[in-house]
Design a protein around this motif. Structure first.
Motif, mmCIF file in Angstrom:
data_model
loop_
_atom_site.group_PDB
_atom_site.id
_atom_site.type_symbol
_atom_site.label_atom_id
_atom_site.label_comp_id
_atom_site.label_asym_id
_atom_site.label_seq_id
_atom_site.Cartn_x
_atom_site.Cartn_y
_atom_site.Cartn_z
ATOM 1 N N ALA A 2 5.792 -1.407 4.049
ATOM 2 C CA ALA A 2 6.068 -0.850 5.367
ATOM 3 C C ALA A 2 7.368 -1.431 5.899
ATOM 4 C CB ALA A 2 4.919 -1.160 6.315
ATOM 5 N N PHE A 173 6.563 0.564 -3.017
ATOM 6 C CA PHE A 173 5.527 0.251 -2.047
ATOM 7 C C PHE A 173 5.251 -1.245 -1.972
ATOM 8 C CE2 PHE A 173 1.408 -0.039 -0.082
ATOM 9 C CZ PHE A 173 1.343 1.040 0.787
ATOM 10 N N TRP A 232 0.856 -2.097 3.441
ATOM 11 C CA TRP A 232 1.014 -1.137 4.522
ATOM 12 C C TRP A 232 0.797 -1.807 5.868
ATOM 13 C CZ3 TRP A 232 3.944 2.688 4.114
ATOM 14 C CH2 TRP A 232 3.895 3.793 4.964
ATOM 15 N N VAL A 239 -3.021 5.321 4.485
ATOM 16 C CA VAL A 239 -2.169 5.077 3.319
ATOM 17 C C VAL A 239 -2.584 3.791 2.600
ATOM 18 C CG1 VAL A 239 0.192 4.670 2.528
ATOM 19 C CG2 VAL A 239 -0.247 6.377 4.283
ATOM 20 N N GLY A 290 1.400 4.300 -3.158
ATOM 21 C CA GLY A 290 1.366 4.902 -1.838
ATOM 22 C C GLY A 290 1.929 6.302 -1.805
ATOM 23 N N GLY A 349 1.387 10.991 1.031
ATOM 24 C CA GLY A 349 1.038 9.592 1.160
ATOM 25 C C GLY A 349 1.924 8.872 2.154
ATOM 26 N N GLN A 350 2.695 7.911 1.659
ATOM 27 C CA GLN A 350 3.499 7.076 2.541
ATOM 28 C C GLN A 350 4.670 7.832 3.161
ATOM 29 O OE1 GLN A 350 4.814 4.690 -1.135
ATOM 30 N NE2 GLN A 350 6.434 4.254 0.346
ATOM 31 N N SER A 351 5.069 8.943 2.561
ATOM 32 C CA SER A 351 6.165 9.743 3.096
ATOM 33 C C SER A 351 5.988 11.190 2.649
ATOM 34 C CB SER A 351 7.518 9.210 2.607
ATOM 35 O OG SER A 351 7.694 9.492 1.223
#
Length: 445
Positions: A2, A173, A232, A239, A290, A349-351
């Protein structure tokens, strides 16, 4: 990982997220002793304690450096997209107890200690490639220099706000480039400088304790949930949970793929193969978990398990002595996991980044290539230079006699097992007699 972002006025401390991050930090810390067991079981009897100590010493050295200046270099205010710095974080002297990390609702100190555990295990990973032959004092100095010159800057590139890889959009990640490619490339650089073990490709160098290997692999697998899901930073958008699930899924797939390769190629399912395959899966899902779906995680794990199993044999063909397959597992696994983001990123997921197989084209794949190539080249070259300088000044290797007799006795004045007491009798509380000690040194798996 993150990203670091600016403190928002409405952000308040979350006790739940803070507790989660501290638990994750403890899990990641456990991975370093787990790595020590994993590596310690893979070497011969006479090198067991040295292998344990090469991991353990990182807990001491890197902790102090991280507090003094490492955290500031990695996550401080960006300078030129290559390094960070914040004078208030030097020695943590200017950090307030309740100060939050960016706009996240966890204390800055919680983020600092979580990242510390990453910094600790990364140089420890390198040690597996150097088993049996490196002076402990030279190794300790190498850890300090390598963390300062290589790890802290690379962590800023990848995770620090303003770092060039961060700004480029390289997805990592929890450490495929910053941890595993970084350590694997460093391992290759050092072993090319210090050379092979005495008896490489001639003498049997089998693991002395496969139960220790399996114990270490189990601790790594357990701790890796904190390593990955914790990255995260406790956000409640699902996520972190996705990463937790993908960590389990990819590790299982990689273990099965490695065992299948072994059975086809060598005719047996080995415990060492199961442990190594699991670690290969953990490595590969670290950068990608992620961004991919659970089905994508199966693909990532299976591909990594197969390719890493194939890669470990290259040292015999190419002639470099990677004692415990750090290059074959961590470098190759890190490359595979990082590049497969460009193929399997689902955009859910993360983006919203989508890989080639999800209609996103090759744009993300080329970004991943840039991150992988830069970290690999920088770590390989700088690590080789550091090893060369240390070897020409204080010497990196123990003498041939000490290596043959046993590095544990030479460097630590101890042995892992007291074979003199194997026949029974009263427990000994004094230093063993010379004759008994000499006999114990001759025992070698």
């Amino acid at each position: 990982m993150a990203p670091a972002i600016t403190l928002a006025a409405e952000t308040e401390l979350s006790a739940a997220n803070t507790g989660f991050m501290l638990i994750c930090s403890a899990l990641v810390m456990l991975m370093t002793p787990g790595l020590a067991f994993f590596y310690g079981g893979m070497v011969r009897v006479k090198s067991t304690l040295n292998m344990l100590m090469m991991s353990f010493i990182s807990l001491g050295i890197v902790t102090i450096l991280w507090v003094l200046y490492g955290f500031s270099m990695a996550f401080g205010t960006d300078s030129g997209s290559v390094i960070g710095w914040n004078s208030d974080w030097v020695g943590l002297s200017g950090v307030e107890t309740g100060e939050l990390w960016g706009s996240y609702n966890i204390p800055l100190l919680a983020f600092m200690v979580f990242q510390l555990m990453f910094a600790i295990i990364t140089p420890a990973l390198i040690s597996g490639a150097l088993a049996d032959r490196v002076k402990f004092g030279a190794w300790a100095l190498f850890v300090a220099l390598w963390a300062t010159i290589v790890y802290f800057p690379v962590a800023h590139w990848v995770w620090g706000e303003g770092g060039w890889a961060f700004d480029l959009g390289v997805i990592d990640f929890a450490g495929g480039t910053a941890v595993h490619i970084n350590a694997g490339a460093a391992a290759l650089g050092v072993i090319l400088v210090i050379g092979k073990r005495v008896g490489f490709k001639k003498d049997p160098m089998r693991p002395h304790s496969l139960p220790l290997v399996m114990l270490g692999a189990g601790l790594l697998w357990f701790g890796w949930f904190g390593f990955n899901a914790g990255s995260w930073l406790g956000n409640d958008d699902g996520v972190g949970t996705l990463m937790f699930v993908n960590t389990q899924v990819a590790t299982a797939a990689a273990m099965l793929a490695w065992l299948l390769y072994e059975k086809i190629r060598h005719g047996a399912f080995t415990t060492l193969g199961a442990a190594s395959g699991a670690v290969a899966g953990l490595v590969a899902i670290t950068p990608s978990g992620g961004a991919v779906s659970p089905l994508g995680a199966i693909a990532v794990g299976a591909i990594a398990g197969l390719l890493c199993a194939m890669a470990v044999g290259l040292k015999y063909k190419l002639g470099y002595d990677d004692s415990l397959d750090v290059v074959g597992v961590h470098l190759v696994g890190g490359i595979v996991g990082s590049l497969l983001v460009g193929l399997f990123a689902s955009g859910k997921g993360q983006s919203e980044v989508e890989g080639l197989f999800y209609g996103g084209g090759l744009e993300q794949f080329w970004k991943q290539c840039a991150g992988v190539g830069a970290v690999l080249a920088y770590s390989l070259i700088v690590s080789a230079v550091l090893a060369f300088i240390l070897d020409k000044t204080i010497g990196m290797r123990v003498s041939e006699d000490d290596e043959v007799a046993g590095i544990d006795q030479a460097e630590h004045a101890e042995t892992a097992y007291d074979f003199s007491g194997a026949g029974g009798g009263a427990a000994r509380s004094t230093v063993p007699a010379p004759a008994a000690d000499s006999a114990s040194k001759k025992v070698d798996a």
